[in-house]
Write an enzyme that holds these catalytic residues in place. Structure first.
Site, PDB file in Angstrom:
ATOM      1  N   ASP A 177      23.156  27.621 -10.763  1.00  0.00           N
ATOM      2  CA  ASP A 177      24.059  28.118  -9.720  1.00  0.00           C
ATOM      3  C   ASP A 177      23.728  27.559  -8.338  1.00  0.00           C
ATOM      4  O   ASP A 177      23.884  28.234  -7.317  1.00  0.00           O
ATOM      5  CB  ASP A 177      24.046  29.665  -9.668  1.00  0.00           C
ATOM      6  CG  ASP A 177      24.410  30.270 -11.010  1.00  0.00           C
ATOM      7  OD1 ASP A 177      25.277  29.701 -11.688  1.00  0.00           O
ATOM      8  OD2 ASP A 177      23.816  31.306 -11.374  1.00  0.00           O
ATOM      9  N   LYS A 208      26.377  22.892  -8.266  1.00  0.00           N
ATOM     10  CA  LYS A 208      26.609  21.599  -8.942  1.00  0.00           C
ATOM     11  C   LYS A 208      28.106  21.287  -9.003  1.00  0.00           C
ATOM     12  O   LYS A 208      28.518  20.142  -8.798  1.00  0.00           O
ATOM     13  CB  LYS A 208      26.028  21.640 -10.373  1.00  0.00           C
ATOM     14  CG  LYS A 208      24.522  21.859 -10.410  1.00  0.00           C
ATOM     15  CD  LYS A 208      24.005  21.969 -11.823  1.00  0.00           C
ATOM     16  CE  LYS A 208      24.368  23.253 -12.525  1.00  0.00           C
ATOM     17  NZ  LYS A 208      23.748  24.473 -11.969  1.00  0.00           N
ATOM     18  N   GLY A 247      28.607  28.260 -15.423  1.00  0.00           N
ATOM     19  CA  GLY A 247      29.788  28.651 -14.650  1.00  0.00           C
ATOM     20  C   GLY A 247      29.773  27.813 -13.399  1.00  0.00           C
ATOM     21  O   GLY A 247      28.911  27.986 -12.551  1.00  0.00           O
ATOM     22  N   HIS A 248      30.671  26.835 -13.329  1.00  0.00           N
ATOM     23  CA  HIS A 248      30.706  25.923 -12.181  1.00  0.00           C
ATOM     24  C   HIS A 248      31.991  26.178 -11.398  1.00  0.00           C
ATOM     25  O   HIS A 248      33.083  26.139 -11.959  1.00  0.00           O
ATOM     26  CB  HIS A 248      30.660  24.459 -12.646  1.00  0.00           C
ATOM     27  CG  HIS A 248      29.400  24.113 -13.388  1.00  0.00           C
ATOM     28  ND1 HIS A 248      29.167  22.887 -13.941  1.00  0.00           N
ATOM     29  CD2 HIS A 248      28.285  24.840 -13.640  1.00  0.00           C
ATOM     30  CE1 HIS A 248      27.975  22.883 -14.522  1.00  0.00           C
ATOM     31  NE2 HIS A 248      27.431  24.063 -14.361  1.00  0.00           N
ATOM     32  N   GLN A 279      23.093  24.531 -15.880  1.00  0.00           N
ATOM     33  CA  GLN A 279      21.847  25.297 -15.634  1.00  0.00           C
ATOM     34  C   GLN A 279      20.984  24.593 -14.580  1.00  0.00           C
ATOM     35  O   GLN A 279      21.506  23.867 -13.758  1.00  0.00           O
ATOM     36  CB  GLN A 279      21.058  25.496 -16.949  1.00  0.00           C
ATOM     37  CG  GLN A 279      21.705  26.468 -17.924  1.00  0.00           C
ATOM     38  CD  GLN A 279      22.843  25.881 -18.713  1.00  0.00           C
ATOM     39  OE1 GLN A 279      22.725  24.843 -19.342  1.00  0.00           O
ATOM     40  NE2 GLN A 279      23.979  26.531 -18.697  1.00  0.00           N
TER      41      GLN A 279
HETATM   42  P1  GDP Z   1      26.873  25.783 -10.214  1.00  0.00           P
HETATM   43  O1  GDP Z   1      26.732  26.579 -11.453  1.00  0.00           O
HETATM   44  O2  GDP Z   1      25.642  25.051  -9.843  1.00  0.00           O
HETATM   45  O3  GDP Z   1      28.080  24.888 -10.237  1.00  0.00           O
HETATM   46  O4  GDP Z   1      27.111  26.832  -9.056  1.00  0.00           O
HETATM   47  P2  GDP Z   1      28.106  28.108  -9.104  1.00  0.00           P
HETATM   48  O5  GDP Z   1      29.491  27.627  -8.991  1.00  0.00           O
HETATM   49  O6  GDP Z   1      27.763  29.007 -10.242  1.00  0.00           O
HETATM   50  O7  GDP Z   1      27.612  28.882  -7.824  1.00  0.00           O
HETATM   51  C1  GDP Z   1      27.707  28.356  -6.551  1.00  0.00           C
HETATM   52  C2  GDP Z   1      28.648  29.256  -5.721  1.00  0.00           C
HETATM   53  O8  GDP Z   1      28.467  28.962  -4.357  1.00  0.00           O
HETATM   54  C3  GDP Z   1      30.114  28.992  -6.014  1.00  0.00           C
HETATM   55  O9  GDP Z   1      30.814  30.201  -5.837  1.00  0.00           O
HETATM   56  C4  GDP Z   1      30.508  27.989  -4.933  1.00  0.00           C
HETATM   57  O10 GDP Z   1      31.878  28.048  -4.599  1.00  0.00           O
HETATM   58  C5  GDP Z   1      29.660  28.438  -3.784  1.00  0.00           C
HETATM   59  N1  GDP Z   1      29.209  27.389  -2.873  1.00  0.00           N
HETATM   60  C6  GDP Z   1      28.863  26.096  -3.158  1.00  0.00           C
HETATM   61  N2  GDP Z   1      28.380  25.475  -2.047  1.00  0.00           N
HETATM   62  C7  GDP Z   1      28.437  26.396  -1.059  1.00  0.00           C
HETATM   63  C8  GDP Z   1      28.047  26.391   0.313  1.00  0.00           C
HETATM   64  O11 GDP Z   1      27.545  25.412   0.851  1.00  0.00           O
HETATM   65  N3  GDP Z   1      28.232  27.552   1.009  1.00  0.00           N
HETATM   66  C9  GDP Z   1      28.758  28.674   0.461  1.00  0.00           C
HETATM   67  N4  GDP Z   1      28.890  29.750   1.228  1.00  0.00           N
HETATM   68  N5  GDP Z   1      29.135  28.713  -0.828  1.00  0.00           N
HETATM   69  C10 GDP Z   1      28.952  27.602  -1.569  1.00  0.00           C
HETATM   70  P1  IMO Z   2      25.042  27.086 -14.345  1.00  0.00           P
HETATM   71  O1  IMO Z   2      25.411  25.820 -15.052  1.00  0.00           O
HETATM   72  C1  IMO Z   2      22.303  30.487 -14.006  1.00  0.00           C
HETATM   73  C2  IMO Z   2      20.374  31.832 -17.702  1.00  0.00           C
HETATM   74  C3  IMO Z   2      20.751  33.201 -18.236  1.00  0.00           C
HETATM   75  C4  IMO Z   2      19.439  33.617 -18.877  1.00  0.00           C
HETATM   76  C5  IMO Z   2      18.916  32.302 -19.448  1.00  0.00           C
HETATM   77  C6  IMO Z   2      19.212  32.130 -20.930  1.00  0.00           C
HETATM   78  O2  IMO Z   2      26.211  27.873 -13.878  1.00  0.00           O
HETATM   79  O3  IMO Z   2      24.023  26.829 -13.298  1.00  0.00           O
HETATM   80  P2  IMO Z   2      21.435  31.587 -22.274  1.00  0.00           P
HETATM   81  O4  IMO Z   2      22.747  32.327 -22.355  1.00  0.00           O
HETATM   82  O5  IMO Z   2      21.558  30.206 -21.760  1.00  0.00           O
HETATM   83  O6  IMO Z   2      20.650  31.668 -23.538  1.00  0.00           O
HETATM   84  O7  IMO Z   2      20.565  32.414 -21.194  1.00  0.00           O
HETATM   85  O8  IMO Z   2      19.542  31.266 -18.716  1.00  0.00           O
HETATM   86  N1  IMO Z   2      21.505  30.907 -17.473  1.00  0.00           N
HETATM   87  C7  IMO Z   2      21.977  30.598 -16.262  1.00  0.00           C
HETATM   88  N2  IMO Z   2      21.643  31.042 -15.032  1.00  0.00           N
HETATM   89  N3  IMO Z   2      23.239  29.523 -14.131  1.00  0.00           N
HETATM   90  C8  IMO Z   2      23.576  29.048 -15.350  1.00  0.00           C
HETATM   91  O9  IMO Z   2      24.403  27.979 -15.525  1.00  0.00           O
HETATM   92  C9  IMO Z   2      22.957  29.614 -16.493  1.00  0.00           C
HETATM   93  N4  IMO Z   2      23.061  29.402 -17.827  1.00  0.00           N
HETATM   94  C10 IMO Z   2      22.152  30.182 -18.409  1.00  0.00           C
HETATM   95  O10 IMO Z   2      21.146  34.068 -17.210  1.00  0.00           O
HETATM   96  O11 IMO Z   2      18.525  34.032 -17.900  1.00  0.00           O
HETATM   97 MG    MG Z   3      26.908  28.556 -12.107  1.00  0.00          MG
END
Ligand code: GDP
Ligand code: IMO
Ligand code: MG
Length: 438
Positions: free
Chosen positions: A13, A16, A40-41, A222
């Site tokens: 998270d 990416k 979850g991206h 991840q």
């Molecule tokens: P990922 O799994 O690495 O793709 O990241 P996620 O999408 O799960 O989580 C990142 C969250 O932060 C998302 O809701 C993005 O829209 C948000 N986000 C990304 N970059 C920024 C930033 O620079 N500032 C803020 N406030 N939100 C951001």
């Molecule tokens: P993105 O791509 C954050 C965490 C779960 C748990 C551990 C194992 O959005 O960054 P699993 O279901 O993979 O067996 O769970 O890994 N986890 C993540 N945490 N971002 C993710 O993906 C994750 N994918 C798995 O919360 O701790």
């Molecule tokens: Mg994510």
């Protein structure tokens, strides 16, 4: 050929999805190489939010999107995402990709309950069946994409065969499959039919692309500290987010990659396991009555709630000990620093530059020994805070204290922070040395 990989440098998270989307503007291919719909991206374009779990985030740009062999693919989620998109997808799925079946979710849930019973602590998986599906892949009983999308009778036979074994496994946990055998056969036959046209030998396609003048993004899911081998085992996922795993997933020999380490200006973790700089009393799930006020502030501003599961993410200060470790493992060529805006308004900002362990200062990250990590205390360098930076579009416009924070990362890792993200939107970005594809 130009190949860039986008890798999570923390516990996932990191943002990416946003960086993949930026690179996607002039890319020819985006390739997901591990994980499944535990990811979850999020991509935000003109205020509209798109969330990807099974599809690569680059899909939004209309470029060729590939799912490589080491991904575990849930066709139920994939079809939902394809149907939910307001545009055509140019998708290819490697025939060797292992398929997530309903019993993988059942076993995931049963194992978590068992862990809790045995040790008092669960991993906190996403319940998407990731671990059990990788187990089947490695024990050579997995159903692969070419079988899902192939002959119906063969698929039916395979499902029947595996179903019986899984019934026995679930019986061990005093539970049974949530779905009846015929239901699974009907559902997966239909899914296979609708995904038939997407089969593509990703190894062949990327090998050819590497010979031509193509721009390729390898999209990690991840983060490195969740890597099955190099993360905080067993509080990890079941795949290898690390850059080196790209080659064995795609089926190409090692090549020099530009490796962008996506780093949030603080850390978060969903699920249990040690986070030395945690500001939530080290506790999972989060109990806000025990959290530091800073954790509550950052969680609110940063909307740190899981995209996949809706659970509150634990929050902590940026950890350079852990970041130096993931840099070593991945060989980052640069850092994409995200969510710096979420630290605005704090009086002081900490960065862990070392740990204290039983009175001894240490700087190497023993990511494998969770007892050791639990005994570590963060050793902080404290920085003065800064105000709102969401309108900054150039490095020059950033306040002096924000620049000092960035400088501390560069000094420690000896690589540039090439891009700074100051908001979720595409445009809320400061470009420094970051190179988009030409
Ligand atoms: P990922 O799994 O690495 O793709 O990241 P996620 O999408 O799960 O989580 C990142 C969250 O932060 C998302 O809701 C993005 O829209 C948000 N986000 C990304 N970059 C920024 C930033 O620079 N500032 C803020 N406030 N939100 C951001
Ligand atoms: P993105 O791509 C954050 C965490 C779960 C748990 C551990 C194992 O959005 O960054 P699993 O279901 O993979 O067996 O769970 O890994 N986890 C993540 N945490 N971002 C993710 O993906 C994750 N994918 C798995 O919360 O701790
Ligand atoms: Mg994510």
């Amino acid at each position: 050929m130009t190949a860039v990989c986008v890798i999570g440098s923390q516990w996932g998270d990191e943002g990416k999805g946003k960086v993949v989307d930026i690179l996607g503007e002039k890319a020819d291919y985006v390739v997901r190489y591990q994980g499944g719909n535990n990811a979850g991206h999020t991509v935000i374009i003109e205020g509209k939010k798109y969330t990807f779990h099974a599809l690569p985030s680059g899909t939004l740009r209309g470029i060729r999107s590939l799912i490589a062999s080491e991904v575990v693919l849930d066709p139920r989620q994939l079809v939902k995402e394809i149907e939910g998109l307001d545009r055509e997808v140019d998708l290819g799925i490697d025939p060797r990709t292992t398929i997530i079946m309903p019993w993988h979710n059942d076993i995931d849930i049963a194992r978590e309950a068992e862990r809790k019973k045995q040790t008092g602590s669960e991993i906190g998986t996403t319940a998407k069946g990731i671990g059990p599906c990788y187990e089947d892949d490695k024990n050579r009983s997995g159903i692969r994409f070419y079988e899902l999308a192939g002959d119906k009778k063969r698929l039916e036979d395979r499902i029947k065969q595996v179903y019986e074994t899984k019934k026995k496994v679930l019986n061990m946990y005093n539970t049974k499959p949530a779905q009846k055998l015929q239901e699974v056969i009907d559902q997966y036959t239909k899914l296979g039919e609708s995904l038939k046209g997407y089969e593509a030998d990703v190894s062949l396609e990327i090998s050819d692309a590497l010979k031509g003048k193509k721009n390729i993004i390898f999209e990690g899911a991840q983060g490195t500290l969740l890597d099955i081998k190099f993360g905080n085992y067993p509080k990890v996922t079941s795949s290898h987010p690390m850059s080196g795993s790209i080659f064995d997933s795609v089926g190409i020999p090692p090549i020099k990659l530009r490796t962008v380490g996506i780093t949030k200006a603080y850390v978060t973790k969903v699920g249990s396991g040690p986070v030395v700089t945690c500001l939530d009393a080290g506790q999972w799930p989060v109990d806000e009555t025990k959290s530091d006020a800073v954790a509550k502030y950052i969680r609110k501003i940063g909307k740190e709630v899981g995209t996949t599961t809706g659970r509150a993410r634990r929050v902590g200060w940026l950890d350079l000990v852990a970041l130096e470790y993931t840099h070593r493992i991945n060989g980052f060529s640069e850092i994409a620093l995200t969510k710096l805006d979420c630290l605005s308004g704090l009086r002081n900002i900490n960065i862990a530059t070392a740990y204290m362990h039983k009175g001894k200062k240490i700087t190497d990250y023993k990511g494998w020994d969770l007892d050791f990590l639990n005994e570590c205390e963060p050793y902080y360098e404290t920085f003065d805070g800064f105000g709102d930076i969401t309108d900054a579009r150039t490095y020059r416009k950033l306040p002096k204290n924000a620049k000092k924070f960035i400088q501390a990362i560069e000094d420690r890792l000896n690589i540039p922070v090439s891009i700074v993200s100051v908001g979720p939107g595409r445009e809320e970005t400061i470009y420094r040395s970051f190179k988009k594809f030409k």
